[in-house]
Write a protein that holds these residues in place. Structure first.
Motif, PDB file in Angstrom:
ATOM      1  N   ILE A 198     -47.928 -29.315  16.605  1.00  0.00           N
ATOM      2  CA  ILE A 198     -49.066 -29.680  17.853  1.00  0.00           C
ATOM      3  C   ILE A 198     -49.560 -29.163  18.231  1.00  0.00           C
ATOM      4  N   CYS A 199     -50.641 -28.058  18.839  1.00  0.00           N
ATOM      5  CA  CYS A 199     -51.268 -27.457  19.056  1.00  0.00           C
ATOM      6  C   CYS A 199     -53.084 -27.299  19.577  1.00  0.00           C
ATOM      7  N   PRO A 200     -52.351 -27.288  20.945  1.00  0.00           N
ATOM      8  CA  PRO A 200     -53.847 -27.951  22.011  1.00  0.00           C
ATOM      9  C   PRO A 200     -54.931 -27.000  21.845  1.00  0.00           C
ATOM     10  N   THR A 201     -54.381 -25.444  21.207  1.00  0.00           N
ATOM     11  CA  THR A 201     -55.463 -24.321  21.182  1.00  0.00           C
ATOM     12  C   THR A 201     -56.091 -24.080  20.103  1.00  0.00           C
ATOM     13  N   MET A 202     -57.343 -23.412  19.417  1.00  0.00           N
ATOM     14  CA  MET A 202     -57.341 -22.604  19.046  1.00  0.00           C
ATOM     15  C   MET A 202     -56.648 -21.313  18.245  1.00  0.00           C
ATOM     16  N   ASN A 203     -56.696 -20.557  19.398  1.00  0.00           N
ATOM     17  CA  ASN A 203     -55.243 -19.352  19.260  1.00  0.00           C
ATOM     18  C   ASN A 203     -54.367 -19.494  19.256  1.00  0.00           C
ATOM     19  N   GLN A 204     -53.212 -20.216  19.644  1.00  0.00           N
ATOM     20  CA  GLN A 204     -52.179 -21.066  19.048  1.00  0.00           C
ATOM     21  C   GLN A 204     -52.301 -21.106  17.706  1.00  0.00           C
ATOM     22  N   LEU A 205     -53.412 -22.035  16.556  1.00  0.00           N
ATOM     23  CA  LEU A 205     -53.024 -22.175  15.763  1.00  0.00           C
ATOM     24  C   LEU A 205     -53.273 -20.713  14.996  1.00  0.00           C
ATOM     25  N   GLU A 206     -54.346 -19.801  15.463  1.00  0.00           N
ATOM     26  CA  GLU A 206     -54.286 -18.651  14.769  1.00  0.00           C
ATOM     27  C   GLU A 206     -52.748 -17.819  14.984  1.00  0.00           C
ATOM     28  N   LYS A 207     -52.386 -18.008  15.907  1.00  0.00           N
ATOM     29  CA  LYS A 207     -51.334 -16.998  15.429  1.00  0.00           C
ATOM     30  C   LYS A 207     -50.115 -17.742  14.798  1.00  0.00           C
ATOM     31  N   LEU A 208     -50.405 -19.026  14.704  1.00  0.00           N
ATOM     32  CA  LEU A 208     -49.056 -19.838  13.823  1.00  0.00           C
ATOM     33  C   LEU A 208     -48.976 -19.796  12.389  1.00  0.00           C
ATOM     34  N   THR A 209     -50.941 -19.838  12.342  1.00  0.00           N
ATOM     35  CA  THR A 209     -50.820 -19.373  10.549  1.00  0.00           C
ATOM     36  C   THR A 209     -50.490 -18.451   9.664  1.00  0.00           C
ATOM     37  N   THR A 210     -50.311 -17.032  11.238  1.00  0.00           N
ATOM     38  CA  THR A 210     -50.507 -15.887  10.592  1.00  0.00           C
ATOM     39  C   THR A 210     -48.440 -16.312  10.393  1.00  0.00           C
ATOM     40  N   ALA A 211     -48.030 -16.798  10.790  1.00  0.00           N
ATOM     41  CA  ALA A 211     -46.514 -16.739  11.110  1.00  0.00           C
ATOM     42  C   ALA A 211     -45.468 -16.990   9.829  1.00  0.00           C
ATOM     43  N   LEU A 212     -46.891 -18.457   9.418  1.00  0.00           N
ATOM     44  CA  LEU A 212     -46.654 -19.664   8.136  1.00  0.00           C
ATOM     45  C   LEU A 212     -46.476 -18.828   7.230  1.00  0.00           C
ATOM     46  N   VAL A 213     -47.662 -17.715   6.994  1.00  0.00           N
ATOM     47  CA  VAL A 213     -47.821 -17.350   5.860  1.00  0.00           C
ATOM     48  C   VAL A 213     -46.883 -16.390   5.910  1.00  0.00           C
ATOM     49  N   GLU A 214     -46.573 -15.075   6.675  1.00  0.00           N
ATOM     50  CA  GLU A 214     -45.720 -14.501   6.829  1.00  0.00           C
ATOM     51  C   GLU A 214     -44.017 -15.236   6.181  1.00  0.00           C
ATOM     52  N   ASN A 215     -43.317 -16.235   6.522  1.00  0.00           N
ATOM     53  CA  ASN A 215     -42.152 -16.966   6.493  1.00  0.00           C
ATOM     54  C   ASN A 215     -42.468 -17.637   5.200  1.00  0.00           C
ATOM     55  N   GLU A 216     -43.695 -17.518   3.680  1.00  0.00           N
ATOM     56  CA  GLU A 216     -43.116 -17.853   3.022  1.00  0.00           C
ATOM     57  C   GLU A 216     -43.918 -19.167   2.870  1.00  0.00           C
ATOM     58  N   PHE A 217     -44.904 -20.288   3.777  1.00  0.00           N
ATOM     59  CA  PHE A 217     -45.212 -21.528   3.564  1.00  0.00           C
ATOM     60  C   PHE A 217     -46.320 -21.322   3.047  1.00  0.00           C
ATOM     61  N   THR A 218     -47.527 -22.086   2.521  1.00  0.00           N
ATOM     62  CA  THR A 218     -48.301 -22.937   1.486  1.00  0.00           C
ATOM     63  C   THR A 218     -48.285 -24.028   1.774  1.00  0.00           C
ATOM     64  N   ASP A 219     -49.921 -24.073   1.599  1.00  0.00           N
ATOM     65  CA  ASP A 219     -50.628 -25.527   2.003  1.00  0.00           C
ATOM     66  C   ASP A 219     -51.006 -25.939   3.032  1.00  0.00           C
ATOM     67  N   ILE A 220     -51.236 -24.549   3.986  1.00  0.00           N
ATOM     68  CA  ILE A 220     -51.558 -24.668   5.023  1.00  0.00           C
ATOM     69  C   ILE A 220     -52.868 -25.411   5.297  1.00  0.00           C
ATOM     70  N   GLU A 221     -52.982 -26.573   6.438  1.00  0.00           N
ATOM     71  CA  GLU A 221     -54.243 -26.986   6.703  1.00  0.00           C
ATOM     72  C   GLU A 221     -53.976 -27.124   8.120  1.00  0.00           C
ATOM     73  N   CYS A 222     -54.849 -26.850   8.977  1.00  0.00           N
ATOM     74  CA  CYS A 222     -55.283 -27.016  10.194  1.00  0.00           C
ATOM     75  C   CYS A 222     -56.457 -28.399  10.561  1.00  0.00           C
ATOM     76  N   SER A 223     -56.698 -29.156  11.260  1.00  0.00           N
ATOM     77  CA  SER A 223     -57.305 -30.401  11.343  1.00  0.00           C
ATOM     78  C   SER A 223     -57.476 -30.719  13.230  1.00  0.00           C
ATOM     79  N   GLU A 224     -58.546 -31.337  13.598  1.00  0.00           N
ATOM     80  CA  GLU A 224     -58.607 -32.328  14.553  1.00  0.00           C
ATOM     81  C   GLU A 224     -59.258 -33.360  13.599  1.00  0.00           C
ATOM     82  N   HIS A 225     -58.988 -34.701  15.469  1.00  0.00           N
ATOM     83  CA  HIS A 225     -59.066 -35.901  15.083  1.00  0.00           C
ATOM     84  C   HIS A 225     -59.804 -36.811  15.957  1.00  0.00           C
ATOM     85  N   ILE A 226     -60.885 -36.820  16.153  1.00  0.00           N
ATOM     86  CA  ILE A 226     -61.383 -38.428  16.621  1.00  0.00           C
ATOM     87  C   ILE A 226     -61.480 -38.616  16.603  1.00  0.00           C
TER      88      ILE A 226
END
Length: 274
Positions: A198-226
């Motif tokens: 759960i990420c309130p800001t886009m800056n958090q998403l950027e750092k998180l996705t970088t860490a996910l790739v570095e730690n061998e995660f796939t099917d990475i998706e970021c979304s917002e729901h209105i």
């Protein structure tokens, strides 16, 4: 036919903006803008029945859902809203019998929701470092009747030398810096296990996705729901003036294996010269 008893939970419903979640106590009365509702008058009635207040207004006696408990939780922290909860459950494929680890209990709204799905054979293990917030969360979880399916730990997994869990089906992270626990989460997840943050800001998403790739995660998706509600009335249906806009961003990924340590492929042989 379910009858309301003393100590049952009831949602007294007048309209969408006037509804009250109460535990029935035959000695208590609820004083509202639409009149006084005596708890004892609800005892013995079937869920779905209605009561008349002293102001000649009707309130319906509804059986509370997890949605009702979540939206009326005591908030020590920001809760995850139902519009995001539903997507999380669908995207991660949450089902009965699964084991889920949650880092960042907060007010226990997401914890409660997940437990309501994985029960009775599954379990949610939730970790937090703030005892005050955990006390609030425990009250909310207990009120919703989910405590037996949840284990709460006051523990900082960021500094833990050994992970307390393994082979988890899903991990949920609700922290201000979710990227800091991605290595720990990886150790606790089974292969292809789902990761949600759960990420309130886009800056958090950027750092998180970088860490996910570095730690061998796939099917990475970021979304917002209105969510936009509709006032549906005969002859005058329109969009509601009230709506829930941005609440959070949701990041999803799955644990994979990149084979980074495998030997490099043998280069193709050069074609023979004439």
């Amino acid at each position: 036919m379910m009858k309301i008893k003393n100590n049952s939970y009831v949602l007294f419903f007048y309209n969408d903006s006037k509804k009250w979640l109460n535990k029935i106590d035959r000695k208590q009365s609820l004083h509202t803008h639409v009149g006084v509702i005596k708890h004892k008058d609800a005892i013995g009635k079937e869920y779905g029945s209605r009561l008349r207040t002293n102001k000649d207004k009707y309130v319906y006696l509804l059986e509370p859902t997890v949605h009702d408990f979540v939206m009326r939780s005591q908030h020590g922290t920001q809760i995850v809203y139902p519009k995001d909860l539903g997507y999380i459950a669908a995207r991660a494929g949450v089902q009965s019998g699964q084991k889920i680890v949650e880092i960042g209990t907060g007010s226990g709204a997401l914890t409660t929701f997940l437990a309501s799905i994985v029960k009775p054979r599954g379990h949610v293990y939730t970790f937090d470092v703030a005892p005050d917030f955990m006390a609030i969360a425990k009250k909310n979880i207990t009120r919703a009747g989910m405590l037996k399916y949840i284990t709460m730990h006051e523990m900082d997994l960021k500094v833990a030398k050994k992970m307390p869990l393994s082979e988890m089906d899903m991990a949920v992270v609700d922290l201000g810096d979710p990227w800091t626990v991605v290595p720990q989460v990886r150790k606790m997840l089974k292969g292809s296990g789902a990761f949600i943050a759960i990420c309130p800001t886009m800056n958090q998403l950027e750092k998180l996705t970088t860490a996910l790739v570095e730690n061998e995660f796939t099917d990475i998706e970021c979304s917002e729901h209105i969510l936009r509600t509709i006032e549906a009335r005969e002859g005058k249906t329109r969009h509601s003036f009230y709506g829930i806009g941005h609440t959070t961003y949701v990041a999803f990924a799955r644990k994979a294996f990149y084979d980074r340590k495998s030997k490099k492929e043998t280069p193709e042989e050069k074609p023979e010269s004439d």
